[in-house]
Design a protein around this motif. Structure first.
Motif, short mmCIF file in Angstrom:
data_model
loop_
_atom_site.label_atom_id
_atom_site.label_comp_id
_atom_site.label_asym_id
_atom_site.label_seq_id
_atom_site.Cartn_x
_atom_site.Cartn_y
_atom_site.Cartn_z
N CYS A 4 0.91 -1.05 0.15
CA CYS A 4 0.04 -0.09 -0.02
C CYS A 4 0.94 1.44 0.05
O CYS A 4 1.68 1.29 0.90
CB CYS A 4 -1.02 0.00 1.26
SG CYS A 4 -2.03 1.53 1.49
N GLN A 6 -0.12 3.89 0.68
CA GLN A 6 -0.68 4.78 1.84
C GLN A 6 -0.09 4.53 3.17
O GLN A 6 0.25 5.35 4.07
CB GLN A 6 -2.20 4.72 1.93
CG GLN A 6 -2.84 5.78 2.79
CD GLN A 6 -3.00 7.07 1.81
OE1 GLN A 6 -2.80 7.00 0.69
NE2 GLN A 6 -3.35 8.16 2.73
N CYS A 7 0.07 3.10 3.45
CA CYS A 7 0.47 2.88 4.95
C CYS A 7 1.69 1.85 4.71
O CYS A 7 2.42 1.50 5.90
CB CYS A 7 -0.69 2.39 5.63
SG CYS A 7 -1.19 0.73 5.12
N CYS A 26 -6.15 -2.59 0.25
CA CYS A 26 -5.11 -2.49 1.30
C CYS A 26 -5.78 -3.30 2.48
O CYS A 26 -6.66 -3.40 3.04
CB CYS A 26 -4.67 -1.33 1.92
SG CYS A 26 -3.42 -1.37 3.44
N CYS A 29 -5.30 -0.53 6.07
CA CYS A 29 -6.12 0.64 5.88
C CYS A 29 -7.34 0.76 5.22
O CYS A 29 -8.00 1.49 5.40
CB CYS A 29 -5.04 1.84 5.86
SG CYS A 29 -4.84 2.12 3.83
N ILE A 31 -7.61 1.25 2.02
CA ILE A 31 -7.88 2.10 0.77
C ILE A 31 -7.87 1.18 -0.43
O ILE A 31 -7.07 0.16 -0.51
CB ILE A 31 -6.65 3.17 0.92
CG1 ILE A 31 -7.01 4.35 -0.23
CG2 ILE A 31 -5.40 2.56 0.41
CD1 ILE A 31 -6.04 5.46 0.12
ZN LIG Z 1 -2.75 0.79 3.57
#
Ligand SMILES: [Zn+2]
Length: 196
Positions: A4, A6-7, A26, A29, A31
């Motif tokens: 991911c 994002q995380c 993900c 998280c 997403i």
């Molecule tokens: Zn994530």
């Protein structure tokens, strides 16, 4: 995609609730990393009866000829992107005019938008991604050395339309055909009536 953006945790390919397409989701998280087509913007730079072509210095299609064009960047308009690509690939300044060709290339998830444009001066030359830049008239176009089917088709239509003194917007689909070799099917849409 394995992780991911994002995380940093792992992602799983699955159809999210309420969707119908496989997505990278993900595991941590939640997403959903959507992947959508890219827009390629470019110019047909005109100077009297000639147009500016670039010989590619990069793969794919190293050494073949193309119009200045490339992926649109965030934060710019399609016209700004077309002018920027022309500056980057040919060191050429243009006044961007009307949209001339819009092609769907669903097999590679791209949409091409090519604009007629007016070269502002003859002070141009190859940028980092080009080996050569040349102003060519119709008889000089290297038809068997054009880098991409979408450029070949657009140039072919352009010279047909120029002979008629009229440049309607040309729209169509280009699909790569299954099987060996590079074979493509072009389906023009610009005269299609809306279907109900
Ligand atoms: Zn994530």
């Amino acid at each position: 995609m394995n992780y991911c953006s994002q995380c940093g945790e792992t992602v799983t390919v699955k159809v999210p609730a309420g969707d119908y397409v496989l997505r990278h989701v993900c595991d941590a998280c939640g997403i959903i990393h959507y992947q959508n087509p890219k827009i390629v913007v470019g110019c047909i730079p005109e100077w009297e009866d000639r147009i500016l072509l670039c010989k590619r210095a990069i793969e794919p299609r190293y050494g073949l000829w193309t119009l200045p064009a490339g992926f649109m960047e965030n934060g710019e308009t399609v016209q700004q992107g077309a002018a920027r690509e022309t500056l980057e690939e040919a060191n050429a300044r243009v006044q961007v005019g009307a949209l001339y060709a819009l092609f769907n290339l669903p097999h590679i998830n791209q949409v091409y938008m090519l604009f007629r444009s007016r070269l502002l001066d003859l002070d141009f030359g190859p940028g980092a991604e080009s080996l050569e830049t040349e102003l060519l008239d119709q008889s000089q176009i290297p038809w068997d050395k054009i880098a991409f089917p979408v450029i070949h088709e657009s140039l072919s239509l352009y010279f047909q339309d120029r002979a008629n003194g009229d440049f309607p917007l040309r729209t169509g689909d280009i699909q790569r055909l299954a099987g060996p070799g590079r074979r493509y099917e072009v389906c023009m849409r610009d005269t299609a009536e809306p279907t109900s």
